[in-house]
Scaffold this motif. Structure first.
Motif, short mmCIF file in Angstrom:
data_model
loop_
_atom_site.label_atom_id
_atom_site.label_comp_id
_atom_site.label_asym_id
_atom_site.label_seq_id
_atom_site.Cartn_x
_atom_site.Cartn_y
_atom_site.Cartn_z
N GLU A 48 0.02 -89.02 -5.86
CA GLU A 48 -0.81 -88.89 -6.99
C GLU A 48 -0.91 -90.31 -7.38
N LEU A 49 -0.97 -91.08 -6.76
CA LEU A 49 -0.82 -92.71 -7.36
C LEU A 49 -2.10 -93.02 -7.99
N GLU A 50 -1.81 -93.56 -9.18
CA GLU A 50 -2.99 -93.84 -10.20
C GLU A 50 -2.49 -95.03 -11.15
N GLY A 51 -3.43 -95.77 -11.63
CA GLY A 51 -3.23 -96.73 -12.79
C GLY A 51 -2.72 -98.22 -11.89
N PHE A 52 -3.03 -98.13 -10.58
CA PHE A 52 -2.95 -99.43 -10.02
C PHE A 52 -4.22 -99.89 -9.31
N GLU A 53 -4.48 -101.26 -9.43
CA GLU A 53 -5.69 -101.93 -8.75
C GLU A 53 -5.44 -103.31 -8.42
N ASP A 54 -6.40 -103.82 -7.23
CA ASP A 54 -6.34 -105.02 -6.98
C ASP A 54 -4.78 -105.72 -6.70
N LEU A 55 -3.81 -104.82 -5.83
CA LEU A 55 -2.47 -105.23 -5.37
C LEU A 55 -2.90 -105.81 -4.15
N ASP A 56 -1.63 -106.82 -3.94
CA ASP A 56 -1.68 -107.71 -2.67
C ASP A 56 -1.02 -107.02 -1.63
N VAL A 57 -0.03 -106.39 -2.07
CA VAL A 57 1.09 -105.82 -1.33
C VAL A 57 1.50 -104.33 -1.74
N ILE A 58 1.86 -103.45 -0.88
CA ILE A 58 2.32 -102.14 -1.44
C ILE A 58 3.45 -101.73 -0.03
N THR A 59 4.57 -101.44 -0.67
CA THR A 59 5.70 -100.92 0.42
C THR A 59 6.01 -99.73 0.15
N ILE A 60 6.46 -98.90 1.13
CA ILE A 60 7.18 -97.72 0.88
C ILE A 60 8.21 -97.81 1.99
N PRO A 61 9.35 -98.13 1.34
CA PRO A 61 10.61 -98.46 2.42
C PRO A 61 11.38 -97.46 2.52
N ILE A 62 12.46 -97.57 3.58
CA ILE A 62 13.54 -96.70 3.86
C ILE A 62 13.04 -95.30 3.82
N ASP A 63 12.15 -94.87 4.65
CA ASP A 63 11.86 -93.72 4.88
C ASP A 63 11.45 -92.68 3.70
#
Length: 245
Positions: free
Chosen positions: A93-108
């Protein structure tokens, strides 16, 4: 039983063998902070990697579904004099973020989404939050780890201060697993507090992740395994994806 409730307080002690620096180095190598400043860490947990990304020059924010984990992250960062935006939100339900350079979803962390539609929604939201040329980094459990290694339970651990008994059983979905964990944590002297945690994880074949990434709009994806630059093999345990918008 809740996921990452009381467990948040002992998480770091139990996860000391996670090679966080190797994960950060993987991101730095492919998206150095000099060219990719704004980073969102999804499933940020207690903030270990946020702190490491800050040290490498990134401007970070963290997102996690566990309020307990975010409390621990806030305490960690405050103690080191860092002010970081921490958001309690489900990744699908990601919202409220824009123009990001990097997104990580670490460690499973992605494996905690029980439905394929939630993974698809996560990729779509991430694609929209990234600027053109932005990077997504995430890892998941392999089919081998889900179907073979996790099925060898029970697993036990005892370091004198923390003891746990970890039972698993196959989930109702293919390549999914139920984790039932009972913890005994030393409080004072010989007194131990008992609490329980229940977790559910699900993974998908590599090609299915690639299909979902492509459907979200990602065209350039590199896949490796086990904190290396090698392609996955049948007995690989952790699969790494680097996608570029």
């Amino acid at each position: 039983m809740a996921s990452y409730g009381r467990f948040a307080e002992v998480y770091d002690q139990l996860m000391q063998d996670i090679p966080y620096d190797e994960y950060v180095n993987w991101v730095i190598k492919n998206a150095p902070s000099a060219q990719n400043l704004r980073l969102l860490d999804i499933g940020c947990g207690t903030g270990v990697m946020l702190e490491k990304f800050i040290a490498q020059g990134y401007e970070v924010a963290g997102l996690d579904l566990s309020e307990e984990m975010l409390m621990m992250a806030n305490e960690r960062l405050a103690n080191s004099g860092k002010q970081v935006l921490l958001v309690c939100q489900s990744m699908d339900e990601l919202e409220g973020f824009e123009d990001l350079d990097v997104i990580t979803i670490p460690i499973d962390s992605l494996n905690y989404l029980p439905e394929q539609s939630q993974v698809e929604a996560t990729f779509k939201g991430i694609f929209e939050a990234l600027k053109p040329g932005g990077h997504l980094f995430f890892d998941v459990h392999s089919l081998f780890k889900m179907d073979e290694i996790f099925m060898d339970s029970p697993f036990t651990y005892d370091d004198g201060e923390i003891t746990y008994i970890w039972d698993t059983e196959a989930g109702e979905h293919q390549h999914s697993v139920h984790h039932d964990m009972t913890f005994f944590v030393q409080e004072e002297g010989t007194h131990f507090e008992r609490f329980e945690e229940y977790h559910f994880q699900r993974t998908f074949p590599i090609q299915q992740y690639l299909t979902m990434l492509a459907a979200a709009g990602f065209e350039e994806v590199n896949v490796t395994a086990d904190f290396s630059e090698d392609a996955p093999e049948l007995d690989s345990q952790r699969i790494f994806f680097h996608a570029v918008k």
